[in-house]
Design an enzyme around this catalytic site. Structure first.
Site, PDB file in Angstrom:
ATOM      1  N   ASP A  14      -0.272  -0.422 -14.518  1.00 41.01           N
ATOM      2  CA  ASP A  14      -0.962  -1.595 -13.965  1.00 41.01           C
ATOM      3  C   ASP A  14      -0.091  -2.846 -13.987  1.00 41.01           C
ATOM      4  OD1 ASP A  14      -3.229  -0.044 -13.592  1.00 41.01           O
ATOM      5  OD2 ASP A  14      -4.102  -0.623 -15.510  1.00 41.01           O
ATOM      6  N   ARG A  17      -6.033  -9.577 -28.803  1.00 45.07           N
ATOM      7  CA  ARG A  17      -6.078 -10.306 -27.535  1.00 45.07           C
ATOM      8  C   ARG A  17      -5.925 -11.818 -27.659  1.00 45.07           C
ATOM      9  NH1 ARG A  17      -4.529  -5.849 -26.063  1.00 45.07           N
ATOM     10  NH2 ARG A  17      -5.705  -4.550 -24.620  1.00 45.07           N
ATOM     11  N   ASP A  28     -11.630  -6.776 -22.709  1.00 39.87           N
ATOM     12  CA  ASP A  28     -10.346  -7.446 -22.873  1.00 39.87           C
ATOM     13  C   ASP A  28     -10.141  -8.595 -21.887  1.00 39.87           C
ATOM     14  OD1 ASP A  28      -9.611  -5.957 -25.064  1.00 39.87           O
ATOM     15  OD2 ASP A  28      -8.723  -4.368 -23.841  1.00 39.87           O
ATOM     16  N   SER A  35      -7.149   6.299 -21.766  1.00 44.89           N
ATOM     17  CA  SER A  35      -6.650   4.933 -21.829  1.00 44.89           C
ATOM     18  C   SER A  35      -6.508   4.581 -23.308  1.00 44.89           C
ATOM     19  CB  SER A  35      -7.655   4.013 -21.137  1.00 44.89           C
ATOM     20  OG  SER A  35      -7.413   2.689 -21.530  1.00 44.89           O
TER      21      SER A  35
HETATM   22  N1  ARG Z   1     -13.515  -0.976 -26.786  1.00 51.47           N
HETATM   23  C1  ARG Z   1     -12.533  -1.623 -27.581  1.00 51.47           C
HETATM   24  C2  ARG Z   1     -12.674  -3.108 -27.530  1.00 51.47           C
HETATM   25  O1  ARG Z   1     -13.362  -3.603 -26.692  1.00 51.47           O
HETATM   26  C3  ARG Z   1     -11.127  -1.174 -27.256  1.00 51.47           C
HETATM   27  C4  ARG Z   1     -10.642  -1.459 -25.890  1.00 51.47           C
HETATM   28  C5  ARG Z   1      -9.240  -0.984 -25.799  1.00 51.47           C
HETATM   29  N2  ARG Z   1      -8.735  -0.860 -24.484  1.00 51.47           N
HETATM   30  C6  ARG Z   1      -8.247   0.308 -23.968  1.00 51.47           C
HETATM   31  N3  ARG Z   1      -7.679   0.228 -22.809  1.00 51.47           N
HETATM   32  N4  ARG Z   1      -8.352   1.444 -24.580  1.00 51.47           N
HETATM   33  O2  ARG Z   1     -12.112  -3.807 -28.347  1.00 51.47           O
END
Ligand code: ARG
Length: 398
Positions: free
Chosen positions: A16, A96, A125, A176
């Protein structure tokens, strides 16, 4: 055509964000500077800078944020006992806001006009990065190519290949994955059916219970004011302590979490986490609090912990709310000092010993042997007053 932009792109080197470089140049008449934060993820590629430049970036920054991440993000969350919905130690969610901070710092240094990131429109995110950036630097605009471009994976690959990009993946990636030193998250593919047991292949920091050693491993962790400072008597930096614990606990099968969670964007999602060090440290920290806080502090802090976890999960790190919660948490940690002994065995992490110079646990008050100092005679009067409202109620109302 829009005005010329200087876009600061959060870059991982994955599909991406690689495709985002030419896409931003073409669609926003932009120059692109990439920023990658090393937060202890295994996947920081040594050639990332070269890769970014080859994909068309003007400049590329790789920032070692590991120490800052531990000291300013992970440790406050540990002191706050922040675990989202009782399961998720928040690794991604904590990373983040620091990434947002680095993006803003580089934007200010380089005279950037916009920030870009590779998040889709479905996850948490995007919220964390957008809210983080707009709180720190309201003047910057935010571009999320994957929210706009409407390309599926195959189309992205085709788009990148046409522009001569060396793309990191050719075969379909089922999962992912996101990671930093505090944990790893895995989603999608077969995990999207909540009935499916997670396949062994998704794990990389933890071994399965059947492969874990036959004998238990004991470790001791020292805390000072709510923060871990030593492992088995040896003082360690935050980075070393967390890395070592990830390894020790992970190799005993500790740290796997299967969480069906409530996303901020309104959907439930099934997420698998590996967070060995976080599981051990939260268990130890909690055990030490039970030794050193009075009942009301423990009870009330539970509410604050939930607030703190939601605040992190929902991307409100740079908020007055966090500042206020931090003030309370900080005050509770003054005497959370001592040593915890933990047994790691076949996927379980059990606290088996605790000691503290400030322990409120008093042997002579608790014991039933001859050294008992508890005043048994005052129990009778106490119980009479304690039960008085209910006795009165029976007399007056039954
Ligand atoms: N669900 C988790 C969160 O919102 C992890 C997200 C991680 N992203 C990924 N692309 N696996 O913090």
């Amino acid at each position: 055509m829009k005005d010329k932009e200087l876009v600061i792109l959060a870059y991982s080197g994955g599909l991406d964000t690689s495709v985002a470089i030419p896409w931003l140049k073409e669609n926003y008449n932009a120059e692109v500077i990439t920023v990658t934060a090393d937060l202890g993820q295994d996947s920081v590629d040594k050639n990332l800078e070269e890769k970014a430049l080859k994909s068309g970036a003007l400049r590329s920054y790789i920032i070692d944020g590991r120490e800052t991440f531990i000291n300013e993000f992970v440790w406050p969350s540990l002191r706050a006992s922040a675990i989202y919905e009782g399961q998720y130690p928040l690794a991604t969610a904590l990373g983040r806001p620091l990434i947002a901070r680095y993006l803003v710092e580089i934007a200010l240094k380089e005279g950037g006009t916009a920030i870009a990131h590779g998040c889709t429109g479905k996850g948490n995110d995007q919220v964390r990065l957008d809210v983080g950036v707009s709180t720190l630097a309201p003047q910057l605009s935010i571009i999320a190519p994957a929210r706009e471009w409407n390309m599926d994976r195959e189309q992205e690959i085709e788009y990148g290949e046409k522009r001569g990009l060396e793309l990191p993946v050719t075969r379909k990636n089922l999962y992912s994955v996101d990671e930093n030193i505090w944990g790893r998250s895995i989603e999608s593919g077969p995990l999207e059916d909540p009935w499916n047991e997670p396949p062994e292949e998704i794990y990389s920091w933890t071994c399965s219970i059947s492969d874990a050693p036959q004998d238990p491993m004991y470790i001791e962790i020292d805390f000072d004011k709510g923060l871990p400072v030593a492992l088995d008597g040896k003082s360690l930096s935050g980075i070393d302590l967390v890395k070592k614990l990830n390894f020790l606990a992970g190799s005993n099968g500790v740290g796997r979490i299967d969480h069906l969670e409530n996303r901020l964007v309104g959907i439930k999602s099934r997420e698998i986490y590996e967070s060995p060090a976080a599981i051990v440290l939260h268990a130890c920290h909690n055990a030490l609090e039970t030794m050193t806080l009075v009942k009301e502090q423990q009870r009330f802090k539970n509410f604050v912990s939930q607030q703190y976890a939601d605040m992190i999960y929902n991307g409100l790190w740079y908020s007055s709310h966090r500042r206020d919660l931090d003030a309370y948490i900080s005050s509770t940690q003054e005497y959370v000092t001592g040593k915890i002994r933990v047994k790691l065995f076949k996927g379980s992490c059990s606290v088996v010993g605790r000691s503290s110079p400030y322990a409120l646990y008093d042997y002579e008050l608790a014991t039933y042997d001859e050294s008992d100092k508890f005043d048994h005679s005052s129990a009778e009067g106490f119980i009479k007053l304690f039960g008085l409202p209910y006795k009165t109620q029976t007399i007056k109302q039954d």
